[in-house]
Design an enzyme around this catalytic site. Structure first.
Site, short mmCIF file in Angstrom:
data_model
loop_
_atom_site.label_atom_id
_atom_site.label_comp_id
_atom_site.label_asym_id
_atom_site.label_seq_id
_atom_site.Cartn_x
_atom_site.Cartn_y
_atom_site.Cartn_z
N CYS A 159 56.57 33.35 44.13
CA CYS A 159 56.36 31.95 44.53
C CYS A 159 57.01 31.59 45.86
CB CYS A 159 56.80 31.00 43.43
SG CYS A 159 58.51 31.16 42.90
N ASP A 201 52.20 23.33 44.80
CA ASP A 201 52.80 24.25 43.84
C ASP A 201 52.06 25.59 43.85
OD1 ASP A 201 53.96 25.50 41.66
OD2 ASP A 201 53.90 23.73 40.38
N HIS A 229 52.47 27.94 41.68
CA HIS A 229 52.46 28.50 40.32
C HIS A 229 51.14 28.25 39.61
CE1 HIS A 229 56.71 27.82 41.35
NE2 HIS A 229 56.93 28.93 40.68
#
Length: 459
Positions: free
Chosen positions: A111, A345, A347
Site C-alpha cells: 500500500c 485508498d 486497499h
C-alpha cells in the site's frame, strides 16, 4: 498426471486467494462519504464550495450532503470531476510474477508503494498536463459504490470458477460500463492531453518494463534491504521514487527530477544543482523537480499543532499530496474539509491491466469515491511532496513555504526547513548528488533504519 493434478490444485488455490483478496480489500468502497455544505473543500490547491441557496428536501438540516447526490448544488460536480481525474493506483492481482518471488499480487503489503506512486503520478500530471486539467470522461465513470462490494466479489468469484472450468486464462467479469461509450469528438488539445494521460498511467503499469511500476520499485528497494512482500515506510518510498525517476529511460522523463530532503532539511543549492543538470544541455533549460520531505507530525501520536500547516500545504496548487495514513494502513492524502483529510485508498484489489495494449481501459485507474478521515487519526510518519517547474518556481515555493512554516510553528522548531547552501557544507552530511551506485548513502541508511523502527506496520 500427478503433476497435472498438482497444477490444477495450485490454480484453484490461486483463484480462491484472489477471491479472498477481493473480498478482504473491497470493503473500503462500500461506504459513502459525506461533506459539509457549510465549509469549503480543498483538493490539491483548488477550493470548492457546496453551499446551496435553496433548501434541499434530501438534507433538511442543511448540515451535510453526499457529494454525489444530485440534490446538492454549488460546484459539487466540478469537485467530483477534479477528484476522479487524479490517478488512483491500488492493489492488483494476476500481474506478471515479481522477480525473485512467487508473488503475482501486492495485496496486504504494497500500500505505501501505491500511495507513493499516486503522489508521483500527480507530480507528472502537473508537469505534463497542468493543474487545470481534468479528464473529460471523469463524470461518465461507473461509481463502484453503486454496486455493492459483496455482489462485486461474488461476480468475480463466479467468473474465476467459470474460467477454470472452460480453461480460460483470464476470468471475464461483465460490466455495465463500456469503453466505447466514453468516445466523443475531441479537438487537437484534448487529444494531446489524452495521449499524456495514458502515457503517465502506462509508466505505472504492473509489469517489469514500466518505469514506475511495482516491479521496478521493488528492484530499487532491494538496495535498501527490502524485498517483495515487505512493508515500506513513507521515507523509504521517497528514496525509491527518487531512484526510479533518475533511472527512467523514457526521453519524456529527462526533464524532471526528484529531490529528497535530509533530516527534515531542504538544501536549496542541492535542489538547484539537480534542476540545472539537464544532461549538459546548452539550451539553458532547467529540470522540473518534485521535492519530497519525510517528516513526523509528532511522537507516538499526531500533534494537533501541525494541523493548520498540513491544511495549508494541501491548499497549494503545487502540492502533489502526502504519503501517509493511519496505523496499519497507508493512504494518499490530497485535500481536506474542516479537520478531516480527503484521501484515496489503495486497499482495493483489482485485476491486472495490460497498459501496453492500445486503448487499454482507464476506469480502474480513477477513483469514483473520495474518503475522509479525521486528522487526529493520522499516523505521524509521512512524506510531503511539492512540484516546481523551474529554478524560479522553486525559489518562490521555498519562500512561500518558509513563511507558512514560521507562522504555523508554535514552538521554536518548524516541521522542516529550507537552508541556503549544499548539504556537503554541513559536518553531518556527505555529498549525495554524485553517488550513482547505491540507492541510499551511508547517512541516509542510518536515518532510514531509525525511520523503520518508528513507522507504522502495514498490513
Amino acid at each position: 498426471m500427478e503433476a497435472t493434478g498438482t497444477d490444477e490444485v495450485e490454480k484453484l488455490k490461486s483463484k480462491f486467494m484472489s477471491a479472498w483478496h477481493n473480498m478482504k480489500y473491497s470493503w473500503v468502497l462500500k461506504t459513502k462519504t459525506y461533506f459539509s455544505r457549510n465549509s469549503p473543500v480543498f483538493l490539491l490547491g483548488k477550493c470548492y464550495h457546496f453551499k446551496s441557496d435553496e433548501p434541499s428536501e434530501a438534507f433538511p438540516d442543511g448540515s451535510s450532503c453526499d457529494t454525489f447526490n444530485k440534490a446538492s448544488s454549488g460546484n459539487v460536480e466540478e469537485f467530483r470531476k477534479d477528484f476522479i481525474s487524479r490517478i488512483w493506483l491500488t492493489y492488483r492481482e494476476e500481474f506478471p510474477q515479481i522477480q525473485g518471488s512467487a508473488l503475482t499480487t501486492d495485496c496486504g503489503w504494497g500500500c505505501t508503494l501505491r500511495t507513493g506512486q499516486m503522489l508521483l503520478a500527480q507530480g507528472l500530471m502537473l508537469h505534463f498536463l497542468g493543474r487545470a486539467w481534468t479528464w473529460p470522461d471523469a463524470l461518465d465513470i461507473e461509481n463502484i459504490d453503486s454496486e455493492s462490494w459483496t455482489s462485486h466479489t461474488v461476480k468475480k468469484l463466479t467468473a474465476s470458477f467459470e474460467a477454470s472450468l472452460t480453461g480460460e486464462k483470464e476470468p471475464k467479469v461483465l460490466s455495465t460500463h463500456h469503453e466505447g461509450s466514453l468516445k466523443r469528438n475531441r479537438d487537437e488539445s484534448e487529444m494531446r492531453d489524452e495521449v499524456y494521460h495514458r502515457k503517465i498511467i502506462s509508466w505505472f503499469g504492473d509489469s517489469p518494463p514500466a518505469s514506475f511500476g511495482l516491479h521496478q520499485l521493488i528492484e530499487y528497494g532491494k538496495k535498501s534491504g527490502k524485498i517483495a512482500g515487505d512493508w515500506y515506510g513513507p521515507a523509504v518510498v521517497a528514496h525509491i521514487l527518487r531512484k526510479a525517476v533518475e533511472e527512467a529511460g523514457d526521453p519524456e522523463l529527462q526533464g524532471i527530477t526528484v529531490y529528497v530532503a535530509q533530516d527534515c532539511t531542504v538544501y536549496n543549492s542541492d535542489v538547484v544543482d539537480k534542476q540545472c543538470s539537464f544532461m549538459g544541455s546548452s539550451t539553458g533549460d532547467t529540470k522540473a523537480v518534485i521535492i519530497l520531505v519525510p517528516v513526523r507530525l509528532g511522537g507516538e501520536r499526531t500533534n494537533m499543532d501541525y494541523l493548520e500547516f498540513v491544511k495549508g500545504i494541501l491548499s497549494l496548487e503545487y502540492c502533489v499530496g502526502i504519503i501517509g495514513g493511519k496505523p496499519k494502513q497507508s493512504y494518499y492524502f490530497a485535500g481536506f474539509q474542516d479537520d478531516s483529510l480527503i484521501y484515496m485508498d489503495p486497499h482495493y484489489c483489482q485485476s491486472f491491466v495490460d497498459v501496453s495494449i492500445k486503448d487499454f481501459p482507464l476506469e480502474s485507474f480513477h477513483c469514483p469515491s473520495p474518503k475522509k478521515m479525521s486528522y487526529k487519526k493520522m499516523d505521524p510518519s509521512c512524506t510531503i511532496g511539492f512540484y516546481c517547474r523551474n529554478v524560479q518556481d522553486f525559489e518562490r515555493v521555498s519562500e512561500e513555504i518558509t513563511k507558512m512554516l514560521q507562522s504555523s510553528s508554535k514552538e521554536k522548531y518548524p516541521l522542516f526547513t529550507f537552508v541556503k547552501g549544499h548539504s556537503r557544507d554541513c559536518d553531518f552530511a556527505s555529498s549525495p548528488l554524485h553517488e550513482e551506485n547505491d540507492l541510499f548513502f551511508e547517512d541516509e541508511k542510518k536515518r532510514l533504519k531509525r525511520f523503520s523502527t518508528e513507522e507504522f506496520v502495514l498490513l
